[in-house]
Design an enzyme around this catalytic site. Structure first.
Site, short mmCIF file in Angstrom:
data_model
loop_
_atom_site.label_atom_id
_atom_site.label_comp_id
_atom_site.label_asym_id
_atom_site.label_seq_id
_atom_site.Cartn_x
_atom_site.Cartn_y
_atom_site.Cartn_z
N GLU A 126 -11.83 8.35 -0.10
CA GLU A 126 -10.76 9.12 -0.74
C GLU A 126 -10.32 8.33 -1.96
O GLU A 126 -10.19 7.10 -1.90
CB GLU A 126 -9.58 9.27 0.23
N HIS A 149 -9.35 5.04 2.60
CA HIS A 149 -8.23 5.49 1.76
C HIS A 149 -8.10 4.60 0.52
O HIS A 149 -7.78 3.42 0.66
CB HIS A 149 -6.96 5.43 2.63
N ARG A 150 -8.41 5.14 -0.63
CA ARG A 150 -8.45 4.39 -1.91
C ARG A 150 -9.51 3.29 -1.82
O ARG A 150 -9.37 2.23 -2.44
CB ARG A 150 -7.09 3.78 -2.25
N ASP A 163 -7.88 8.76 -5.93
CA ASP A 163 -6.85 9.53 -6.65
C ASP A 163 -7.20 9.61 -8.13
O ASP A 163 -7.60 8.62 -8.73
CB ASP A 163 -5.50 8.82 -6.51
N GLU A 198 -8.51 13.31 -4.73
CA GLU A 198 -7.14 13.82 -4.71
C GLU A 198 -6.63 13.95 -6.14
O GLU A 198 -6.56 12.97 -6.88
CB GLU A 198 -6.23 12.88 -3.90
N HIS A 238 -3.81 5.53 -8.41
CA HIS A 238 -2.89 6.29 -7.56
C HIS A 238 -1.60 6.68 -8.26
O HIS A 238 -1.14 7.82 -8.16
CB HIS A 238 -2.56 5.47 -6.30
N LYS A 285 -3.93 14.02 -8.66
CA LYS A 285 -2.55 13.51 -8.66
C LYS A 285 -1.71 14.29 -9.67
O LYS A 285 -1.27 13.74 -10.70
CB LYS A 285 -2.57 12.01 -8.99
N ASP A 309 -6.88 2.56 5.51
CA ASP A 309 -7.07 1.40 4.62
C ASP A 309 -8.01 0.39 5.28
O ASP A 309 -8.45 -0.55 4.64
CB ASP A 309 -5.73 0.70 4.36
O1 G3P Z 1 -5.23 11.95 0.37
C1 G3P Z 1 -4.52 11.34 1.38
C2 G3P Z 1 -3.49 10.39 0.85
O2 G3P Z 1 -4.11 9.56 -0.09
C3 G3P Z 1 -2.30 11.07 0.24
O3 G3P Z 1 -1.29 10.20 -0.15
O4 G3P Z 1 -0.02 8.82 -1.71
O5 G3P Z 1 -1.88 7.81 -0.44
O6 G3P Z 1 -2.35 9.39 -2.28
P1 G3P Z 1 -1.40 9.00 -1.18
MG MG Z 2 -4.50 9.68 -2.21
#
Ligand code: G3P
Ligand code: MG
Length: 247
Positions: free
Chosen positions: A35, A8-9, A37, A110, A50, A112, A230
């Site tokens: 993943e 995640h990120r 953003d 993703e 993000h 945004k 994470d």
């Molecule tokens: O894509 C999953 C997750 O990243 C969505 O929430 O705020 O962490 O981008 P956020």
């Molecule tokens: Mg995200």
């Protein structure tokens, strides 16, 4: 079915999120996907960050949309996390795609665009993925239902995920009607019933953000298609233990 571990990120617990440091580390730690953003600069360059503003993750302030990419790339995107990352920079989607292309990783971009409706973001990102021949292993996701609708025209060429944190007893049907072919949900929404409904519709379900053992176990038990975490190394190690105990 094995639950995929998606960083995640990037490996964002150990390195500044959405920077090359976090992506390289995620890859080295064995993550199976990344993943990230995307927001758009003033000059329409898709960049990986993000928040809509640079305040939290750089040494500056203001909206991403008000910076040109030339301006944005001068910012320090690492010191907020730790001084050793002071040379980390905000990178473009293009740089990221060139880096990931030769690697065996799945990709989740993703969009945004749930707070700012960036003009043409869907097309800009889609065309870039097409150019780099990465459509097949990429999922485009967004919290914005209107953006999902705009993505429907690409439905046969790329996976489109509706992202949500909101409870809805008919979530699978709702996402399907929007035109999504995958579902990315906040942890508290995932349960057996959702998984069964999604399976009937052939919709993969991935869950965010899963960092604790107990939550990982729940997702592995439900055979979720993927988790966003994470801590990819922790999730991978624990998945091995979980599978071993199941035998
Ligand atoms: O894509 C999953 C997750 O990243 C969505 O929430 O705020 O962490 O981008 P956020
Ligand atoms: Mg995200």
């Amino acid at each position: 079915m094995i639950t995929k571990i998606i960083a995640h990120r990037g490996a964002s617990k150990l390195a500044p999120e959405n920077t090359m440091y976090a992506f390289v580390l995620a890859y080295k730690l064995g993550a199976e996907g990344i993943e990230t953003d995307v927001q758009l600069t003033k000059d329409d360059v898709p960049v990986l960050i993000h928040d809509e503003t640079v305040k939290r993750t750089t040494n500056s302030s203001g909206y991403v949309k008000d910076f040109t990419y030339e301006e944005l790339k001068r910012l320090d995107a690492g010191s907020w996390f730790s001084p050793e990352f002071c040379d980390a920079r905000i990178i473009t989607l293009e740089e990221f795609l060139k880096w990931i292309k030769p690697k065996d990783l799945c990709i989740n971009i993703e969009l945004k665009n749930n707070k700012i409706e960036y003009n043409n973001l869907e097309t800009i990102v889609y065309d870039m993925l097409k150019h780099h021949r990465l459509l097949e292993r990429t999922t485009l996701s967004t919290f914005n239902p209107n953006s999902v609708k705009r993505l429907v025209k690409y439905q046969n060429n790329i996976e489109i995920a509706f992202l949500t944190s909101k409870r809805n007893p008919n979530l699978v049907e709702y996402a399907k009607n929007l035109g999504a072919n995958a579902l990315h949900v906040k942890y508290r929404l995932v349960n057996q019933q959702l998984m069964e409904q999604a399976q009937k519709q052939n919709m993969p379900v991935r869950v965010y953000t899963v960092n604790k053992f107990k939550r990982m176990a729940h997702c592995y038990h439900l055979n979720c298609d993927g988790i966003f975490t994470d801590v990819p190394y922790k999730a991978l190690t624990f998945r091995k233990v979980f599978q071993f105990n199941k035998q």
